[in-house]
Design an enzyme around this catalytic site. Structure first.
Site, PDB file in Angstrom:
ATOM      1  N   TYR A  62      60.546  38.564  29.686  1.00 17.75           N
ATOM      2  CA  TYR A  62      61.214  39.565  30.523  1.00 17.75           C
ATOM      3  C   TYR A  62      60.592  40.924  30.244  1.00 17.75           C
ATOM      4  O   TYR A  62      60.522  41.346  29.089  1.00 17.75           O
ATOM      5  CB  TYR A  62      62.717  39.614  30.218  1.00 17.75           C
ATOM      6  CG  TYR A  62      63.526  39.163  31.405  1.00 17.75           C
ATOM      7  CD1 TYR A  62      63.344  39.762  32.649  1.00 17.75           C
ATOM      8  CD2 TYR A  62      64.454  38.141  31.297  1.00 17.75           C
ATOM      9  CE1 TYR A  62      64.060  39.326  33.756  1.00 17.75           C
ATOM     10  CE2 TYR A  62      65.180  37.707  32.391  1.00 17.75           C
ATOM     11  CZ  TYR A  62      64.977  38.310  33.620  1.00 17.75           C
ATOM     12  OH  TYR A  62      65.680  37.893  34.707  1.00 17.75           O
ATOM     13  N   GLU A  64      61.070  44.072  32.353  1.00 18.86           N
ATOM     14  CA  GLU A  64      61.450  45.143  33.299  1.00 18.86           C
ATOM     15  C   GLU A  64      60.870  46.469  32.843  1.00 18.86           C
ATOM     16  O   GLU A  64      60.960  46.824  31.664  1.00 18.86           O
ATOM     17  CB  GLU A  64      62.967  45.289  33.397  1.00 18.86           C
ATOM     18  CG  GLU A  64      63.628  44.210  34.224  1.00 18.86           C
ATOM     19  CD  GLU A  64      64.461  43.315  33.365  1.00 18.86           C
ATOM     20  OE1 GLU A  64      64.045  43.054  32.211  1.00 18.86           O
ATOM     21  OE2 GLU A  64      65.531  42.889  33.838  1.00 18.86           O
ATOM     22  N   ASP A 208      48.610  47.951  55.753  1.00 19.06           N
ATOM     23  CA  ASP A 208      48.942  46.617  55.245  1.00 19.06           C
ATOM     24  C   ASP A 208      47.664  45.794  55.339  1.00 19.06           C
ATOM     25  O   ASP A 208      47.283  45.332  56.424  1.00 19.06           O
ATOM     26  CB  ASP A 208      50.062  46.012  56.088  1.00 19.06           C
ATOM     27  CG  ASP A 208      50.438  44.605  55.632  1.00 19.06           C
ATOM     28  OD1 ASP A 208      49.652  43.993  54.867  1.00 19.06           O
ATOM     29  OD2 ASP A 208      51.495  44.113  56.050  1.00 19.06           O
ATOM     30  N   THR A 234      48.486  41.342  49.944  1.00 23.26           N
ATOM     31  CA  THR A 234      48.846  40.133  49.198  1.00 23.26           C
ATOM     32  C   THR A 234      47.612  39.684  48.421  1.00 23.26           C
ATOM     33  O   THR A 234      46.475  40.023  48.764  1.00 23.26           O
ATOM     34  CB  THR A 234      49.325  38.999  50.127  1.00 23.26           C
ATOM     35  OG1 THR A 234      48.415  38.874  51.200  1.00 23.26           O
ATOM     36  CG2 THR A 234      50.718  39.278  50.657  1.00 23.26           C
ATOM     37  N   LYS A 237      45.562  35.557  49.907  1.00 26.17           N
ATOM     38  CA  LYS A 237      44.895  35.206  51.175  1.00 26.17           C
ATOM     39  C   LYS A 237      43.381  35.270  50.966  1.00 26.17           C
ATOM     40  O   LYS A 237      42.857  34.519  50.155  1.00 26.17           O
ATOM     41  CB  LYS A 237      45.389  36.133  52.289  1.00 26.17           C
ATOM     42  CG  LYS A 237      46.897  35.986  52.573  1.00 26.17           C
ATOM     43  CD  LYS A 237      47.326  36.790  53.793  1.00 26.17           C
ATOM     44  CE  LYS A 237      48.779  36.546  54.156  1.00 26.17           C
ATOM     45  NZ  LYS A 237      49.711  37.456  53.467  1.00 26.17           N
ATOM     46  N   ARG A 243      49.831  33.563  44.425  1.00 32.89           N
ATOM     47  CA  ARG A 243      50.777  34.044  45.450  1.00 32.89           C
ATOM     48  C   ARG A 243      51.460  35.311  44.938  1.00 32.89           C
ATOM     49  O   ARG A 243      52.036  35.313  43.849  1.00 32.89           O
ATOM     50  CB  ARG A 243      51.815  32.951  45.718  1.00 32.89           C
ATOM     51  CG  ARG A 243      52.741  33.206  46.863  1.00 32.89           C
ATOM     52  CD  ARG A 243      53.262  31.900  47.408  1.00 32.89           C
ATOM     53  NE  ARG A 243      52.176  31.143  48.013  1.00 32.89           N
ATOM     54  CZ  ARG A 243      51.710  31.343  49.249  1.00 32.89           C
ATOM     55  NH1 ARG A 243      52.248  32.239  50.018  1.00 32.89           N
ATOM     56  NH2 ARG A 243      50.699  30.624  49.710  1.00 32.89           N
TER      57      ARG A 243
HETATM   58  N1  DSN Z   1      52.771  34.405  56.597  1.00 31.27           N
HETATM   59  C1  DSN Z   1      51.689  35.362  56.613  1.00 31.27           C
HETATM   60  C2  DSN Z   1      50.602  34.945  57.508  1.00 31.27           C
HETATM   61  O1  DSN Z   1      50.450  33.748  57.708  1.00 31.27           O
HETATM   62  O2  DSN Z   1      49.882  35.766  58.017  1.00 31.27           O
HETATM   63  C3  DSN Z   1      52.161  36.713  56.939  1.00 31.27           C
HETATM   64  O3  DSN Z   1      53.255  37.035  56.176  1.00 31.27           O
END
Ligand code: DSN
Length: 426
Positions: A62, A64, A208, A234, A237, A243
């Site tokens: 933990y 925080e 974004d 993110t 990707k 993730r």
């Molecule tokens: N689920 C993501 C995507 O497939 O682009 C976006 O949040």
């Protein structure tokens, strides 16, 4: 309860002994990922090193707070992991500040808005049905509920962003912030143009970069970082990490971003995932990642061209990044039917609305295809032609069992040559 003669569950190392049901699910998912073609534009195959970092005792801690400012003891070691992740993220993106704690892209965007905006503020974002994201102002999402979003889309004819139209909308609406970025836009985004529009009206620029983060890191897409106040992304990707998500920003926004992530929105950070993010950033800093990012785009361009040759219409006429939108109407099938037919033939992708789609979001007229995962698996331009041919064959023969079986057999043969996890067996 365990008997005296059997070890406590926590001491049994083998998942298949502790939980055969979950072990079986993991095993079958390994087989699925190794033997079928993954074309979901937001997915990738992360490295064994990233996965190893995630499966460690760091999950137990933990933490925080932030390094050297934690609420609990025992954090000196995991502090080092978060520091590495933060400094590598700053280096990778040339940013002044990094927060690596967001559990997901949606939470990262929530934190950015909470840091920079007040509820009810006017914000401009890209419409979900034109390629944006739920968190860019969809009325069913917190963003559309808490903030007063006005939306821009793509030009009806070119199916690309028209920066003059976006500028006119911004001048008329005078939002406090403009959100640039997309989940289903196949073209380069001109962040300098967005900055100039934001400057003209004194607005903040939020980018974004979830989809393109790996391309930016690898030099295959212009970077938003010098232009934006804040960039969220993110890590799983095109960036090919675990993730999760991260936020990089100008130094002046660092304290409010940190405060919004914790204690504003999240509790304890996931230190095992933060360690895995650090591994992914290290991998992305290696020269080979530049080659990977370039190949992702080359493969996407090749796949779009091969699909065009097969008779599909590609939205906006092609792609500059890792993804494309396929208009299925020339084939007379909906996105829903196509996704299901391809799934059963071993090709995984998602239905997606195309700009001005006459079909509802759960049906759609299109597919979104991305090349990040197949490129990680080692496929190249030649394989993209094979994939396009298999997609066309499957969709010309929807409902024909012999076609489905034939395509599936060819998919298995192709994936036998390009297996993402040859060292893992189901
Ligand atoms: N689920 C993501 C995507 O497939 O682009 C976006 O949040």
């Amino acid at each position: 309860m365990t008997s005296d003669s059997s070890p406590a569950p926590s001491r049994v190392r083998d998942l298949s002994t502790v939980d055969p049901e979950i072990a079986s699910i993991v095993g079958r998912e390994i087989v699925r990922q190794n033997t079928t073609i993954q074309l979901i534009a937001s997915e990738n195959f992360t490295s064994p090193a990233v996965m190893e970092a995630m499966g460690t005792v760091l999950t137990n801690k933990y933490s925080e707070g932030y390094p050297a400012k934690r609420y609990y003891g025992g954090n000196l070691i995991v502090d080092e992991a978060e520091e590495l992740a933060r400094s590598r993220a700053r280096e990778l993106f040339g940013a002044e500040h990094a927060n690596v704690q967001p559990h997901a892209g949606a939470v990262a965007n929530m934190a950015v808005y909470q840091a920079l905006l007040k509820p009810g503020d006017k914000v401009m974002g890209m419409r979900l049905d034109q390629g944006g994201h739920l968190t860019h102002g969809s009325p069913v999402n917190f963003s559309g509920i808490m903030y007063d979003f006005v939306s821009y889309g793509v030009d009806e004819t070119t199916e690309m962003l028209d920066y003059d139209v976006i500028r006119s909308l911004a001048v008329r609406e005078r939002p406090r912030a403009i959100v640039a970025g997309a989940t289903a836009y196949p073209r380069l985004i001109d962040f300098a143009a967005f900055r100039s529009i934001a400057d003209e009206i004194g607005a903040l620029l939020i980018v974004d970069a979830a989809h393109i983060a790996g391309l930016v890191a690898g030099g295959a897409h212009p970077t938003p970082v010098p232009h934006a106040d804040v960039v969220s992304f993110t890590t799983h990707k095109t960036l090919r990490g675990p993730r999760g998500a991260a936020i990089v920003s100008r130094a002046e926004h660092g304290a409010s971003i940190d405060k919004a992530v914790f204690p504003g929105l999240q509790g304890g950070p996931m230190m095992h995932v933060i360690a895995a993010k650090a591994v992914a950033f290290r991998e992305a800093l290696a020269p080979s990642f530049r080659d990977y990012a370039a190949r992702v785009v080359t493969n996407a361009v090749a796949l779009a061209a091969a699909l065009t040759d097969e008779g599909f219409r590609i939205v906006s006429g092609g792609t500059d990044n890792h993804l494309m939108l396929v208009d299925l109407r020339p084939f007379g099938v909906t996105g829903k039917v196509a996704q299901e037919a391809l799934d059963t033939a071993g090709i995984t992708c998602n239905k997606n609305q195309i700009p001005n789609d006459p079909e509802k979001p759960f049906v759609t007229s299109g597919l979104r295809l991305g090349t990040a995962a197949v490129t990680t698996a080692g496929m190249g331009v030649g394989e993209m032609s094979e994939v396009a041919r298999l997609i066309a064959r499957a969709l010309r023969g929807v409902g024909d069992e012999s076609v489905r079986r034939g395509v599936l057999a060819e998919v298995h043969e192709l994936c036998g040559r390009f297996t993402p996890y040859p060292e893992l067996v189901g």
